[in-house]
Structure formats: C-alpha cells, structure tokens
Design an enzyme around this catalytic site. Structure first.
Site, mmCIF file in Angstrom:
data_model
loop_
_atom_site.group_PDB
_atom_site.id
_atom_site.type_symbol
_atom_site.label_atom_id
_atom_site.label_comp_id
_atom_site.label_asym_id
_atom_site.label_seq_id
_atom_site.Cartn_x
_atom_site.Cartn_y
_atom_site.Cartn_z
ATOM 1 N N ASP A 32 0.740 -1.297 -0.106
ATOM 2 C CA ASP A 32 0.038 -0.011 0.167
ATOM 3 C C ASP A 32 0.892 1.291 -0.078
ATOM 4 O O ASP A 32 0.725 2.072 0.929
ATOM 5 C CB ASP A 32 -0.978 -0.136 1.169
ATOM 6 N N TYR A 72 -7.155 -3.230 12.466
ATOM 7 C CA TYR A 72 -7.847 -1.881 12.246
ATOM 8 C C TYR A 72 -9.144 -1.946 12.314
ATOM 9 O O TYR A 72 -10.268 -1.907 11.390
ATOM 10 C CB TYR A 72 -7.518 -1.545 10.609
ATOM 11 N N GLU A 120 0.540 -1.598 13.973
ATOM 12 C CA GLU A 120 -0.176 -0.721 13.174
ATOM 13 C C GLU A 120 -1.571 -0.466 13.829
ATOM 14 O O GLU A 120 -2.286 -1.714 14.300
ATOM 15 C CB GLU A 120 -0.328 -0.819 11.757
HETATM 16 C C1 GCB Z 1 -1.457 -2.199 6.840
HETATM 17 C C2 GCB Z 1 -0.300 -2.060 6.082
HETATM 18 C C3 GCB Z 1 0.118 -0.823 5.536
HETATM 19 C C4 GCB Z 1 -1.239 0.001 5.076
HETATM 20 C C5 GCB Z 1 -2.056 0.253 6.083
HETATM 21 C C6 GCB Z 1 -3.605 0.670 5.636
HETATM 22 O O1 GCB Z 1 -1.783 -3.097 7.218
HETATM 23 O O2 GCB Z 1 0.683 -2.727 6.802
HETATM 24 O O3 GCB Z 1 1.009 -0.772 4.638
HETATM 25 O O4 GCB Z 1 -0.702 1.339 4.582
HETATM 26 O O5 GCB Z 1 -2.497 -1.277 6.585
HETATM 27 O O6 GCB Z 1 -3.669 1.852 6.077
HETATM 28 O O7 GCB Z 1 -4.273 0.105 5.147
#
Ligand code: GCB
Length: 685
Positions: free
Chosen positions: A203, A497, A533
């Site tokens: 990404d 997320y 993350e």
């Molecule tokens: C993730 C990835 C990262 C993305 C992020 C997103 O899990 O590791 O490279 O930019 O999510 O915001 O989707």
C-alpha cells in the site's frame, strides 16, 4: 509438508543461498579515506521500447547516453516518477538509464595503493552499473547499498574522467522483495497490443530510481573491510566486543581505541578481535528514558600492514543491551515501551529520494510529539536516518522489504533464497546501530498458508544466526490460531484496524475486539506484543457528530479507543504501540485511496508541509514548534492549540494557507491527541 519434501526444499534453498562476501561499511572521510559525492544532476532516459530492452540491444552504456537518443535532466537522489510532467514516466515500468560524467582526482588514479570504490546507496529495484562502458556489478533489490571497485577500469581509461552509467529496472515479480506480478492485458477490444500492468500487494507507491547518494570513495589497498560490535554491561562496567576484518594484508596489526564524547580515550586494545572494558560507562538510552539519551562513544579502528600501509575507520558505538522476556522488552534491563510511529520514505516530488531537510524535520517532529521509536515500514531506510536515531536515542525496528508476500508462489525456494540474502545485506549494513533493537523480516505475509511455517522458521533462524544479539519478529495480521510463523518470533507484532477494515463504522466494538486480540495472542504464545499498526483515514475538513468514517472525529475516536486498551494492557504484556502513520504518503491510484493515504499522526513528510508551520510575526519567523510548543509533558492543551491556530491565521492572512486550512486542523486534532497520550505515558527512569 512431508519430511522428504522438506529436505529437498531446504537443500534447494541452501544451494542457492550464498553468504555475502565482505562488509559494507558506511563511506566516511578519515585520515586514510576520501569521499566524493557524485549525486546531483544526471542524464536520464526511460527505455520506452515495447520490450524495454532497446538499451541493452543497442548497448547504451558503451557511449555517452546523449549519443544514443534524447536525454533529460534527472536529480539524484530522487525517485524519477514525479519529476517530469509526463504520466508515462510517473507510471513507468521497466529499465531506465542514468548517466553522469565526473572527474576523479589525479592522485587517486596515480597512487596504485588507493582503492577507488563506487557506491550506490540504493536504487530501486534491479541495477546494473558500468564505468566507462565496462560492467562493474549488478544488484538485486532496492533500499540497500551496493558497490564496486572501479580503480582498475579508471586506471586503464585515458584521462581521469569517469562515465557512470546505471540502468535501473523497477519490475517486481513473484520472487522479488517486495513481490509483484506483471500482467499482460490480452483483450484487444479493451487494451492496445503489448499493454501490461504491474500488480503489487502493498500500500505505497512503487517509487523508483536512484534513491540515495552515489559516492566515489577511497580506501588504501590494505583496508578495514568490516567491523562488528556487540555490547553489554555489568554494574558500571561496559563491554564492547569487536571483530574487525581487514583485507589486503595477511597479517595486519589492528589497534582499536574507544573515546568518550569529550575525546577522552576510555579503552583500547590490539588485535582484530577482542573486548574493550569501559569503566563508569555511559549507556545508550532511548529518548525520554534518560536525561542524556543516545550517548555514543567513538571507536577508532586502525589497521596496519606488514609494509606499513595504514587504514583508519571511526565507528560510533552505543553501549546497551536488549532482552525480551515473556511480558517485557528490556533495554539496559529496564522495561521499554515502544511509543512510536510507522513511517515511510516519501515526499512530494522526490518520492523516496534522500532529503536531509525532511529527515531532520521528521526527527524534530517525532521528538516534539514524544515518540521514542519507529518502525522502518516497509523497507530499510537510509543509513543516515539510523545514524540520526543513534544520536537522538530513537529506537528502531528495522524492517526488510518483505512486504506483500501474499501469493503462495512467493514462498518458493527462489523467493526464500533471495529473502535470506536481503536479510544478510540488512544485518551487514545495520548491525552496529545502537538504535536498532529488533529485526522485522516481513510485513503482513500470508502466514496462514501452509508453506509459511517452514519459510519463517528458516528466515528467522537465519537472521538469528547473523545476529544473535537482537530479537527477530515479523508483522502479522493473520489469525492468532492459524499464523504459522508466529512460533518462531521473539515478539508478536500485530496490525489491526478494528472499526475500519473490520466492522466499519463501529468504534464501539474496538475495546472488546482489541482486548480479545491481545488475550488470544498472549494466551497462545506468552510472548510480549506490540500493536505494530492501528489507525483510520480521514478526509481533511470532513466533520460529523456523531462521528462517521472518514471524518476527523471518527479518526480521533478510533485512536482514543485503541489508546484506552493499550493503557490497560501495557500493565500486562503489551510493550508498544506504533501508529499508522507518522505522515501521509503516496499510494497507487485506487478508489480506496484519496491522493495517497491519510492516516497521518503528525506534520511530517508527505506533502511539502514544513514551510506551512512557521509562526510569522509572533515568533519573528522561527519555527513555531520551538517557540510555542516545547517538547515534554505538562504543556496545557490550550497553549498547544494556540500554536496551531497561530499558524493557521498566519497562512490565511498571507493568502497561502487557505487550501490547507482544514488540513492543518485535522493534523492539529490528531497530533494533540497523540501528543497527550504519549506525554501522559512518558517514563523517565
Ligand atoms: C496495513 C499495511 C500498511 C497499510 C495500512 C493501511 O496493514 O501494513 O502498509 O498502509 O495497513 O492503512 O491500510
């Protein structure tokens, strides 16, 4: 996988996996070495031929590039993508050609005892290097340096000119790191003949070109090829074990001297291997963990051959230990909590091109917001960045470009063999940085797929065999019960997320889901966990109450909910939180991304933001953060808000700020939230 198949698999991997030859010390000036930076404006041409191989067929490296076709100016270091007004260059896939003619000092050529090296800090992805038309070397992979001894060719050429030609190809395949695929579109009703695209599973924009400096440098023929240090301490005695490899002499005499910051010699030893004892040691401490973070000694290594030739190299050395228990990450035997950010090397215009102002600004921002760490998501960053981290006490999780390994074919022998070599190159380059406390071998691989178990077992154990002093991890987003690589890592690093990619719109479930995530992982592995993350996108200036996705309020609510759980779980086994992301960055064009990714937590890189943040009349033009927003806890929120409002007003009244108004407000909110969170948890031991 059956055991016979397993053996064949491993034998195949080992046969292709050759250990690297030699060291890759950062080029420095010293009494015996000189560096000449040949970055700047280069000549450039993209090979737009259908097969992208006209340059090789016509041997463009043999003559000046301008003689074989049109050339344009291209800055080095920089990605080439955003430099021109031509979308064909921005989205180019294939070989591009760079060329520069430079002068080499006569004395370098005349002195047969001088070794002349040409080093490329990083070029993405595959590079071939010629000097005066003679091929010097090839290198696979971006983000890591390669070099060649060019003295022989230069001495054979007439005059002292040196025509450097570098062909760089950004094509990604199933076996590159990161992997990708080239897809030919064969439906002639929809695509013209020969039409192809590059598919990627990561990404961020696949920026390409020569991303870091190109240097000519010298060493004597007898030279220090590599240095490895490992450090420990007991009470107030520090111990620096060192291993120096010298080439060009069969019996070199090696002398090592360690000096404190004030120049005082604190220890010395003779011999290419040994240990230096430092009494009243000043340990290397992370930022905010000590009043004097990032303490570095200076280790001077001197190697002298039987016939009296000498080489001198000076290495900064931080003395510290790193250890992982079932619930903690210890630096110098004290629990360390990663309160940090994920980053990218990314900026408008220059893409992934090295840029000092941006780097220094980013460090100032990280320190201002109280961040003590970052992960080099999703590839190795420039060495100068690690040197900064060493000096400022910013802790680094050093990640290789193993991002987007999602296709089962990318777990094959050739992929693993290349991955092992990349880890060798990474450890060889970064092993002596005190700031680097852990290796990350991948980001979000498909670690539930059957071959992933053996793949990660090999990868992690190989990395440990290269460096037994640091823990090894990879970043997972797999299910805790089905992740096949997790048994081999030292620290579990999880990306999630919640209420974004899962249960979009439902921030009320974050608390429960995040708690369950942590308890599941810990219950299965009893290893400490980093939330590597978390975050949510926001469109600048979009508001809603109650919060809805993509609004500033929603982003804030997501972060708040995550932070609440971290504050509970860090009392047990959670050892860190790295927000996604420190700054906005560019991605491929897709309907899911509005001009790149917008999960920024700060005012960092991304767009050309820095000039937007001086306080004008209030501060006489000084950077407002130094004046209005001193670092550290205890500054009333109202004062910090005033800083930003001041900026905003200033930009508005100058007529420049209007387009950025809402953007600044977004950043303000998020930054204050993170700042408050980080400051309220800062620990000084
Ligand atoms: C993730 C990835 C990262 C993305 C992020 C997103 O899990 O590791 O490279 O930019 O999510 O915001 O989707």
């Amino acid at each position: 996988m059956g055991s016979v198949v397993k053996c064949v698999f491993l034998a195949a991997v080992c046969s292709v996996c050759q250990s690297l030859q030699g060291g890759m010390l950062f080029p420095i000036d010293s009494p015996t070495r000189e560096v000449k930076d040949v970055s700047g404006l280069w000549r450039f041409r993209a090979d737009l031929s259908p097969e992208r191989n006209r340059g090789f067929q016509q041997e463009w490296f043999k003559r000046p590039l301008a003689e074989t076709g049109p050339v344009i100016d291209m800055p080095v270091p920089s990605s080439y993508n955003d430099i021109t007004q031509d979308s064909k260059i921005r989205d180019f896939i294939g070989w591009v050609w760079y060329e520069k003619e430079v002068w080499v000092p006569n004395r370098w050529i005349q002195d047969q005892g001088t070794r002349i090296m040409l080093r490329v800090g990083s070029a993405h992805y595959y590079s071939v290097l010629w000097v005066n038309g003679v091929k010097m070397t090839e290198h696979e992979g971006g983000h890591l340096p390669f070099e060649a001894d060019v003295g022989g060719v230069l001495r054979q050429s007439t005059g002292s000119t040196c025509r450097i030609t570098i062909a760089v190809n950004n094509t990604l395949t199933l076996e590159t790191l990161p992997p990708g695929t080239i897809q030919y579109m064969n439906d002639r009703t929809r695509y013209p003949s020969g039409y192809f695209i590059q598919n990627i599973n990561f990404d961020f924009f696949n920026y390409a070109g020569i991303h870091r400096s190109v240097l000519l440098y010298t060493t004597p023929k007898v030279h220090i090829d590599d240095i490895t240090v490992e450090t420990t301490f007991s009470d107030n005695i520090g111990l620096v074990s060192y291993d120096v490899s010298v080439l060009g002499s069969s019996k070199p005499a090696v002398k090592v001297t360690l000096s404190a910051k004030d120049g005082r010699c604190v220890a010395s030893a003779n011999g290419s291997r040994g240990a230096l004892k430092v009494t009243d040691v000043n340990l290397w401490w992370p930022y905010l963990m000590h009043e004097n973070p990032g303490y570095l000694y200076s280790m001077e290594v001197q190697a002298t051959s039987e016939d009296g030739q000498t080489d001198v190299y000076t290495l900064p050395v931080g003395i510290r230990t790193v250890q992982v228990t079932s619930t903690q990450f210890l630096i110098n035997n004290k629990p360390f909590y990663f309160h940090g950010v994920n980053k990218h090397e990314d900026a408008d215009i220059r893409g992934k091109g090295f840029d000092w102002p941006l780097i220094v600004k980013d460090f100032n921002l990280m320190k201002w917001m109280g961040a003590n760490s970052f992960r080099t998501s999703h590839y190795p960053y420039a060495e100068e960045i690690l040197q900064m981290a060493d000096r400022h006490g910013i802790v680094v999780i050093d990640e290789c470009p193993g991002v987007g390994i999602r296709d089962i074919r990318s777990f094959g022998n050739a992929s693993l063999a290349h991955h092992l070599i990349v880890m060798e190159e990474l450890v060889r380059r970064d092993k002596n940085h005190a700031s680097v406390v852990m290796w990350s071998v991948a980001n979000e691989p498909a670690s539930e797929m059957p071959p992933a178990g053996l793949y990660f077992k090999e990868l992690v154990s190989h990395t440990k065999s290269l460096d037994s002093s640091r823990p090894v991890t990879y970043i997972t987003n797999s299910n805790y019960a089905r992740d096949l690589g997790a048994p081999y890592v030292d620290v579990i690093c999880v990306n999630s997320y919640f209420s974004w990619y899962h249960d979009p719109g439902h921030t009320e479930v974050i608390g429960l889901q995040l708690t369950t995530q942590f308890d599941n992982w810990y219950g299965k592995y009893q290893k400490p966990i980093i939330q590597s993350e978390y975050g949510a996108d926001a469109v600048p200036g979009l508001h809603s109450d109650p919060p809805m996705m993509f609004t500033e309020e929603y982003q804030k609510t997501v972060l708040q909910n995550y932070h609440d759980v971290f504050d509970q779980k860090r009392k047990e086994f959670v050892i860190g939180e790295l927000i996604w992301n420190f700054a906005d960055f560019m991605t491929a064009q897709t309907i899911a991304r509005w001009s790149g990714i917008r999960k920024e937590s700060s005012l960092g890189s991304g767009s050309p933001k820095p000039e937007r943040f001086s306080c004008g009349s209030d501060t006489g033009g000084s950077p407002m953060r130094q004046v209005c927003c001193p670092p550290g806890p205890g500054i009333p929120a109202s004062e910090r808000i005033n800083c930003f409002l001041c900026t905003l007003e200033n930009r508005k009244s100058s007529g420049n700020g209007v387009p950025y108004t809402s953007y600044t407000m977004t950043i303000t909110q998020i930054l204050l939230l993170i700042y408050d969170h980080i400051c309220s948890n800062a620990v000084i031991v």
